[in-house]
Scaffold this motif. Sequence first.
Motif, mmCIF file in Angstrom:
data_model
loop_
_atom_site.group_PDB
_atom_site.id
_atom_site.type_symbol
_atom_site.label_atom_id
_atom_site.label_comp_id
_atom_site.label_asym_id
_atom_site.label_seq_id
_atom_site.Cartn_x
_atom_site.Cartn_y
_atom_site.Cartn_z
ATOM 1 N N LEU A 1 6.228 9.524 -10.469
ATOM 2 C CA LEU A 1 7.045 8.516 -11.148
ATOM 3 C C LEU A 1 7.803 9.090 -12.348
ATOM 4 C CD1 LEU A 1 4.700 5.364 -11.076
ATOM 5 C CD2 LEU A 1 6.380 6.103 -9.389
ATOM 6 N N GLU A 2 7.402 10.277 -12.800
ATOM 7 C CA GLU A 2 8.101 10.897 -13.940
ATOM 8 C C GLU A 2 9.335 11.673 -13.487
ATOM 9 O OE1 GLU A 2 7.183 10.097 -16.876
ATOM 10 O OE2 GLU A 2 5.403 9.051 -16.126
ATOM 11 N N ARG B 1 0.830 -1.218 0.000
ATOM 12 C CA ARG B 1 0.000 0.000 0.000
ATOM 13 C C ARG B 1 0.862 1.265 0.000
ATOM 14 N NH1 ARG B 1 -0.318 1.842 4.954
ATOM 15 N NH2 ARG B 1 -2.322 2.883 4.717
ATOM 16 N N PHE B 2 1.899 1.273 -0.852
ATOM 17 C CA PHE B 2 2.803 2.426 -0.882
ATOM 18 C C PHE B 2 2.084 3.728 -1.219
ATOM 19 C CE2 PHE B 2 6.100 -0.788 -1.126
ATOM 20 C CZ PHE B 2 7.117 -0.221 -0.382
ATOM 21 N N GLU B 3 1.223 3.679 -2.256
ATOM 22 C CA GLU B 3 0.592 4.931 -2.712
ATOM 23 C C GLU B 3 -0.263 5.522 -1.588
ATOM 24 O OE1 GLU B 3 0.593 2.099 -4.390
ATOM 25 O OE2 GLU B 3 1.716 2.547 -6.226
ATOM 26 N N PRO C 1 5.778 -2.895 -6.079
ATOM 27 C CA PRO C 1 5.122 -1.605 -6.299
ATOM 28 C C PRO C 1 5.448 -1.000 -7.669
ATOM 29 C CG PRO C 1 6.925 -1.384 -4.717
ATOM 30 C CD PRO C 1 6.803 -2.840 -5.024
ATOM 31 N N ALA C 2 4.602 -0.057 -8.104
ATOM 32 C CA ALA C 2 4.735 0.525 -9.446
ATOM 33 C C ALA C 2 6.122 1.142 -9.659
ATOM 34 C CB ALA C 2 3.643 1.571 -9.660
ATOM 35 N N PHE C 3 6.650 1.830 -8.629
ATOM 36 C CA PHE C 3 7.950 2.498 -8.831
ATOM 37 C C PHE C 3 9.047 1.460 -9.064
ATOM 38 C CE2 PHE C 3 7.517 2.228 -4.167
ATOM 39 C CZ PHE C 3 8.708 1.653 -3.797
#
Length: 407
Positions: A73-74, A58-60, A392-394
């Motif tokens: 992320l950009e 649940r990082f976000e 996670p996404a990152f």
Amino acid sequence: MPAPPPSSAGRVQAPHERARPLAKGSIYPAKDLCSQCGLCDSRWVAYVRDSCAFLTQRFEAMERGAHGRSRDLENEDELYFGVQQRMLTARLRQPLEGAQWTGIVSRIGVRALETGLVDAVLCVGQSPEDRFTPVPRLARTPAEVLAARVNKPTLSPNLEVLEQLPGSGIRRLLAIGVGCQIQALRAVQHTLPLDELYVLGLPCVDNVSRQGLQTFLESTVSSPETVVHYEFMQDFRIHFRHSDGRTETVPFFGLDTPRLKDVFAPSCLSCFDYTNAGADLVVGYMGATFGRQWITVRNPRGQVLLDLVAPELEVAPVTSRGDRRAAVQQGIEAYDRAVRLPRWLAELVGFFVQRIGPQGLEYGRFSIDSHFTRNALWVRRHHPGKADAHIPAFAKRIISRYRLPAA
Ligand code: FAD
Ligand code: SF4
Ligand code: SF4
């Protein structure tokens, strides 16, 4: 579902008010992935399903709750090092004797108590019998914080001390901890009997059980029983300090990889919270040049913590040099084949990498890339059904920059 029982005052009890810590030594909900963060050793085990770093990623949500937004992320710096207001490097002008680096973390803990910012500091002391066995505590005095200085490089059940909060009179707390501990702490924060919580994070990777540490020391150093301090340094060597004051260094590239492959705890081989995403302030070293500490201020509360020691610091901007990418790709392949270089070759590789290799933030990215790719492979091989939801996404974005062997 039956309604929760009312308390003696007729009030509906919160889940943690009717829960009990799990028995030490029992199988914890995350099973083999448990990092022994201590949550299950407290009544806050009631929330484990949605709080444990290894059961729910649940990082976000954590970043939004702690910092008001999740990482961009950009933005390369945020992709790698998390939500931030700024990064800098620093050292205490008068380093603290016996600290892991210059002692910025312990000084912040001391100043937080001296200035009345908090009533207690959650930190990790050591067992009287064994320097490397962690003993988490709620320090109420500067002397207790100072006694907890230096890393205990083993899994530490920091959150077990939550059990001592009710009735303690502690309403404002500074918690020092590594990523998995902070993820669980953030998830239960709103249920804690606290008015204020400040979080001072340490980056963390490759942690071990006490037994695992023994194997690591025995395979790496000349006299494991006399080691009092060690660190993986930015010169690509592990620096050991012995009880007689002697120092010994070993090149990373000479490690006994075949023997050490299984030494790291499964939790740490499946961890992507290297840079402690949920902390207000993070104090490590890997984004700084040799001898300095690396600081990430994530939000205004982190700045409040840093301000406590600002007059004692010699600060400098972060720097970055080199290009890590080829070295990371070669490392992935060498690790997968469990290659061990002979000592002379390890020294030679170390000599060149130290001179032309990545430094500053690029060294931090080298370490993150190397560990995220290794851990992604480990999760895909050992917990294939879990990998997609757990990474996670990152981390997925970082891993996608490299060629990984088949899972
Ligand atoms: P000190 O003033 O010596 O204070 C150290 C603090 O660490 C104490 O307050 C104590 O409560 C806490 N602590 C000790 N052991 C533990 C533990 N097991 N769990 C939680 N808290 C603990 N930094 C990087 O940049 N890259 C890394 O790869 C990295 N890996 C780490 C791995 C571990 C297991 C730990 C504990 C830390 C790691 N760090 C890493 C952080 C770094 O080694 C220093 O701890 C940090 O820079 C603070 O140094 P200091 O001199 O200010 O700390
Ligand atoms: Fe419980 Fe922490 Fe282990 Fe998860 S990692 S099972 S929360 S002790
Ligand atoms: Fe926890 Fe990750 Fe550190 Fe292991 S590497 S102790 S899981 S923060």
